[in-house]
Design an enzyme around this catalytic site. Sequence first.
Site, PDB file in Angstrom:
ATOM      1  N   ASP A  73       0.917  -1.142   0.011  1.00 17.58           N
ATOM      2  CA  ASP A  73       0.006  -0.062   0.108  1.00 17.58           C
ATOM      3  C   ASP A  73       0.894   1.352   0.114  1.00 17.58           C
ATOM      4  O   ASP A  73       1.799   1.331   0.804  1.00 17.58           O
ATOM      5  CB  ASP A  73      -1.016  -0.010   1.109  1.00 17.58           C
ATOM      6  CG  ASP A  73      -1.857   1.086   0.810  1.00 17.58           C
ATOM      7  OD1 ASP A  73      -2.874   0.891   0.151  1.00 17.58           O
ATOM      8  OD2 ASP A  73      -2.109   2.199   1.738  1.00 17.58           O
ATOM      9  N   SER A  74       0.750   2.140  -0.919  1.00 18.33           N
ATOM     10  CA  SER A  74       1.694   3.141  -1.194  1.00 18.33           C
ATOM     11  C   SER A  74       0.789   4.402  -1.600  1.00 18.33           C
ATOM     12  O   SER A  74      -0.254   4.462  -1.709  1.00 18.33           O
ATOM     13  CB  SER A  74       2.522   2.875  -2.232  1.00 18.33           C
ATOM     14  OG  SER A  74       1.914   2.147  -3.218  1.00 18.33           O
ATOM     15  N   GLY A 161       1.800   6.422 -11.975  1.00 16.23           N
ATOM     16  CA  GLY A 161       1.204   7.214 -11.144  1.00 16.23           C
ATOM     17  C   GLY A 161       1.540   8.511 -11.090  1.00 16.23           C
ATOM     18  O   GLY A 161       1.712   9.345 -12.060  1.00 16.23           O
ATOM     19  N   TYR A 162       2.043   9.266  -9.921  1.00 19.86           N
ATOM     20  CA  TYR A 162       2.586  10.342  -9.710  1.00 19.86           C
ATOM     21  C   TYR A 162       4.148  10.659 -10.233  1.00 19.86           C
ATOM     22  O   TYR A 162       4.516  11.516  -9.709  1.00 19.86           O
ATOM     23  CB  TYR A 162       2.136  10.838  -8.362  1.00 19.86           C
ATOM     24  CG  TYR A 162       1.062  10.791  -8.006  1.00 19.86           C
ATOM     25  CD1 TYR A 162       0.135  11.946  -8.051  1.00 19.86           C
ATOM     26  CD2 TYR A 162       0.271   9.700  -7.278  1.00 19.86           C
ATOM     27  CE1 TYR A 162      -1.043  12.032  -7.649  1.00 19.86           C
ATOM     28  CE2 TYR A 162      -1.055   9.622  -7.315  1.00 19.86           C
ATOM     29  CZ  TYR A 162      -1.771  10.687  -7.150  1.00 19.86           C
ATOM     30  OH  TYR A 162      -3.092  10.782  -7.015  1.00 19.86           O
ATOM     31  N   LYS A 183      15.379   4.551 -10.329  1.00 18.33           N
ATOM     32  CA  LYS A 183      14.397   4.893  -9.496  1.00 18.33           C
ATOM     33  C   LYS A 183      14.612   3.791  -8.255  1.00 18.33           C
ATOM     34  O   LYS A 183      14.176   3.959  -7.254  1.00 18.33           O
ATOM     35  CB  LYS A 183      12.947   4.649 -10.016  1.00 18.33           C
ATOM     36  CG  LYS A 183      11.875   4.990  -9.253  1.00 18.33           C
ATOM     37  CD  LYS A 183      10.557   4.874  -9.790  1.00 18.33           C
ATOM     38  CE  LYS A 183       9.222   4.620  -8.732  1.00 18.33           C
ATOM     39  NZ  LYS A 183       8.036   4.181  -9.385  1.00 18.33           N
TER      40      LYS A 183
HETATM   41  P1  IMP Z   1      -2.757   1.683  -3.722  1.00 17.06           P
HETATM   42  O1  IMP Z   1      -1.831   1.339  -2.701  1.00 17.06           O
HETATM   43  O2  IMP Z   1      -3.222   0.660  -4.418  1.00 17.06           O
HETATM   44  O3  IMP Z   1      -3.703   2.479  -2.812  1.00 17.06           O
HETATM   45  O4  IMP Z   1      -2.398   2.845  -4.671  1.00 17.06           O
HETATM   46  C1  IMP Z   1      -1.264   3.776  -4.505  1.00 17.06           C
HETATM   47  C2  IMP Z   1      -1.152   4.733  -5.307  1.00 17.06           C
HETATM   48  O5  IMP Z   1      -0.149   5.732  -5.182  1.00 17.06           O
HETATM   49  C3  IMP Z   1      -0.862   4.403  -6.846  1.00 17.06           C
HETATM   50  O6  IMP Z   1      -2.161   4.081  -7.638  1.00 17.06           O
HETATM   51  C4  IMP Z   1      -0.069   5.626  -7.468  1.00 17.06           C
HETATM   52  O7  IMP Z   1      -0.836   6.518  -7.571  1.00 17.06           O
HETATM   53  C5  IMP Z   1       0.598   5.889  -6.279  1.00 17.06           C
HETATM   54  N1  IMP Z   1       1.926   5.425  -5.974  1.00 17.06           N
HETATM   55  C6  IMP Z   1       2.609   4.707  -5.137  1.00 17.06           C
HETATM   56  N2  IMP Z   1       3.880   4.278  -5.461  1.00 17.06           N
HETATM   57  C7  IMP Z   1       4.165   5.060  -6.464  1.00 17.06           C
HETATM   58  C8  IMP Z   1       5.416   5.249  -7.407  1.00 17.06           C
HETATM   59  O8  IMP Z   1       6.370   4.489  -6.967  1.00 17.06           O
HETATM   60  N3  IMP Z   1       5.395   6.198  -8.160  1.00 17.06           N
HETATM   61  C9  IMP Z   1       4.128   6.810  -8.616  1.00 17.06           C
HETATM   62  N4  IMP Z   1       2.981   6.638  -7.991  1.00 17.06           N
HETATM   63  C10 IMP Z   1       2.811   5.956  -7.069  1.00 17.06           C
END
Ligand code: IMP
Length: 200
Positions: A73-74, A161-162, A183
């Site tokens: 989760d990130s 993502g971002y 990265k």
């Molecule tokens: P979740 O963990 O599925 O709730 O989604 C985490 C969201 O955080 C992802 O959809 C990305 O938008 C963003 N995210 C997490 N890690 C990264 C990364 O390494 N690069 C860019 N966006 C990230």
Amino acid sequence: MPKKKIKEIFIGSNNKGKLKEIADLLPKTLKIYSNLDFKIPSPKETGATFDENSLLKAKYFSKKTNKICMSDDSGIEIDILNKAPGIYSADWSGKKRNFNLAIKKVYKEISKKDKNWKKRRLSARFVCVLTIFWPNGQFVSKIGKIEGRISNLKKGKNGFGYDPIFIPKGKRLTFGEMNPNEKYRIDHRSNAFKKIKKFF
Ligand code: IMP
């Protein structure tokens, strides 16, 4: 914690960008299963923290597959937005997971706080909690972070993502402009992974 080294694992994620980045971190000898073959819908992320959501996902996918599972989760925390979008980072991209939309929203929300923000350095960080969940109910969760700032222009086509708006501390390029290996050397996911790699 189980002493036996993990030989096969299910990566519990429906996010293709994430799936690739997690698979890239894992040893090449490991047998990897993922939703590319299983098509299990994601659970609702009802937790209030990265820790809770990471555990909830790893447990859910392990129960569904009866395999050792790893989930992540990130998200990105932007300080001027009181750490938003944080655990809601995926939600800001809408149902279709459109990150052009999410990035537009980030810029809009920042402008509401400070019209002159492009002249300033806005601190932010990526956070990742990785969880391994074993079918016998044992689990381990570790957090990783990378500090940086928000780029006032969206730059680069790599990553997901971002990535195009995040410049890690001490660098000039966004994650979107860096090659993947550059990265992975420093990012939140690999920082979390270093803490659990002894299980593989
Ligand atoms: P979740 O963990 O599925 O709730 O989604 C985490 C969201 O955080 C992802 O959809 C990305 O938008 C963003 N995210 C997490 N890690 C990264 C990364 O390494 N690069 C860019 N966006 C990230």
